[in-house]
Design an enzyme around this catalytic site. Structure first.
Site, short mmCIF file in Angstrom:
data_model
loop_
_atom_site.label_atom_id
_atom_site.label_comp_id
_atom_site.label_asym_id
_atom_site.label_seq_id
_atom_site.Cartn_x
_atom_site.Cartn_y
_atom_site.Cartn_z
N LYS A 52 0.84 -1.20 0.00
CA LYS A 52 0.00 0.00 0.00
C LYS A 52 0.87 1.25 0.00
CE LYS A 52 -3.93 -2.31 2.15
NZ LYS A 52 -4.79 -2.54 3.33
N GLN A 96 -5.12 -1.28 9.46
CA GLN A 96 -5.03 -2.61 8.82
C GLN A 96 -5.70 -3.66 9.71
OE1 GLN A 96 -3.94 -3.27 5.75
NE2 GLN A 96 -4.22 -5.46 5.92
N ASP A 119 -11.28 3.11 3.71
CA ASP A 119 -11.64 1.70 3.58
C ASP A 119 -13.14 1.52 3.33
OD1 ASP A 119 -9.62 -0.29 3.75
OD2 ASP A 119 -9.30 0.15 5.87
N1 GUN Z 1 -7.21 -6.49 5.70
C1 GUN Z 1 -7.50 -7.19 4.58
N2 GUN Z 1 -8.04 -6.39 3.64
C2 GUN Z 1 -8.09 -5.16 4.18
C3 GUN Z 1 -8.56 -3.90 3.69
O1 GUN Z 1 -9.04 -3.75 2.56
N3 GUN Z 1 -8.44 -2.86 4.56
C4 GUN Z 1 -7.93 -3.00 5.81
N4 GUN Z 1 -7.87 -1.91 6.58
N5 GUN Z 1 -7.50 -4.14 6.29
C5 GUN Z 1 -7.59 -5.22 5.47
#
Ligand code: GUN
Length: 281
Positions: A52, A96, A119
Site C-alpha cells: 500500500k 489494517q 476503507d
Molecule cells: N485487511 C484485509 N483487507 C483489508 C482492507 O481492505 N483494509 C484494511 N484496513 N485491512 C484489510
C-alpha cells in the site's frame, strides 16, 4: 479457455488515473495524505501495508506510518485514531485488519471520521453504500467491480452469486452488484447446496479464505469468476477457486496472485484522492 482478468495491468491503469487526479489536486495546492496504522506483527498484514505504501508513493500520496506493538490497548489505538481524525494533513485513515484479539475492531472502525474512512468500513459509509449513494466504496469490492467491468459481462438482470458474507467483501460486493441490477444471491458456510447455487451463476465472487473451496466443475459455462481468496499452501499462493479446472469452463477468471489483490491497493489510492477532494477539493 477463459479470458484471464489481469489485475496487475488493470491496477496500473487505475493508478495512472489516480496519478493524473493527484497532479490536478497538486496544482490547487492539495497534497493527499494517508495514515496507515498497523498493530502487531502479522506477516501478511506487514506485506499488504508495504504494498500500500509503495502504491501511494508512486501516485503522489504522502503516507504517515504508525506501527504499534501487538500489546497496544484499545484505548491507546482509539487515542491515535482521534489524533489522526483531527490532523488536517491526514485525508485518509487506514487501520489494517485483522487487529489483535484484545481490540474490538468495530469500535475502532466506528471511531474513524467517516470522511477519512478510505476503507469504507464505517457504518455510515456502509449505510450510504446500501442506500445507493456511496461515499467511499470498500477497496476490494470496488476493485472487483472494475475487474467484472473489464470482462465485458452484462450485469443487468444477470445471476450473480457471492460466496462469503464478510463486512469487508461479501456484503458490500453484493450491494454493488445489486445496484448494477444483477440478481444477487449471497452464499455462506451454512448454504445447503453450494454446488447447485454456483452452477446458476453468470457472475461468481468468492471470498472465503479456503483453498479450492469452489470446484472447477461447479462453474457455469462462460461465467465470470472473481477469486478473492489468498491462501498460503505448500503449492504457494492459491485462491478459493480451483483455478485450472474453473478456467476450462469460465468465460473470464481472475488469477491468484495478480487478480483482485493489486486492484484493492489501486482502489485505496483512488479513495484517498477522493477523500482529499471531498475535504479540500
Ligand atoms: N485487511 C484485509 N483487507 C483489508 C482492507 O481492505 N483494509 C484494511 N484496513 N485491512 C484489510
Amino acid at each position: 479457455m477463459a479470458m484471464i482478468l489481469d489485475g496487475k495491468r488493470l491496477a496500473e491503469e487505475v493508478r495512472g488515473e489516480v496519478r493524473r487526479d493527484i497532479e490536478a489536486l497538486a496544482r490547487g495546492g492539495v497534497a493527499p495524505g494517508l495514515a496507515v496504522v498497523l498493530v502487531g506483527d502479522d506477516p501478511a498484514s506487514a506485506i499488504y501495508v508495504r504494498h500500500k505504501g509503495r502504491a501511494c508513493a508512486e501516485v503522489g500520496i504522502r503516507t504517515f506510518d504508525h506501527r504499534l506493538p501487538a500489546s497496544t490497548s484499545e484505548a491507546a489505538l482509539l487515542r491515535l485514531v482521534a489524533e489522526l481524525c483531527a490532523d488536517d494533513a491526514v485525508d485518509g485513515i487506514l487501520v489494517q485488519l485483522p487487529l489483535p484479539r484484545a481490540i474490538e475492531a468495530t469500535r475502532v472502525i466506528a471511531s474513524i471520521d467517516p470522511r477519512k474512512d478510505v476503507d469504507g468500513f464505517h457504518p455510515e459509509n456502509l449505510g450510504l453504500l446500501v442506500a445507493g449513494a456511496p461515499r467511499f466504496v470498500p477497496c476490494t469490492p470496488a476493485g472487483i467491480m472494475r475487474l467484472v467491468a473489464s470482462s465485458g459481462a452484462r450485469l443487468e438482470g444477470a445471476e450473480a452469486v457471492v460466496v462469503g458474507r464478510s463486512n469487508l467483501v461479501g456484503k458490500p460486493v453484493a450491494a454493488l452488484l445489486l445496484a448494477a441490477n444483477a440478481t444477487v444471491t449471497i452464499a455462506h458456510s451454512r448454504t445447503q447446496n453450494l454446488a447447485a447455487t454456483i452452477a446458476r451463476a453468470e457472475i461468481v465472487v468468492v471470498g472465503v479464505g479456503r483453498a479450492g473451496l469452489v470446484r472447477g466443475e461447479w462453474i457455469r459455462e462462460g461465467a465470470v469468476v472473481i477469486d478473492v481468496g489468498i491462501n498460503r499452501t505448500e503449492r504457494g499462493l492459491v485462491g478459493d477457486v480451483e483455478f485450472a479446472a474453473a478456467a476450462r469452463r469460465a468465460g473470464a477468471i481472475t488469477p491468484v496472485p495478480g487478480g483482485v489483490g493489486p486492484m484493492t491497493i489501486a482502489m485505496l489510492c483512488a479513495n484517498t484522492a477522493r477523500a482529499a477532494r471531498l475535504r479540500r477539493g
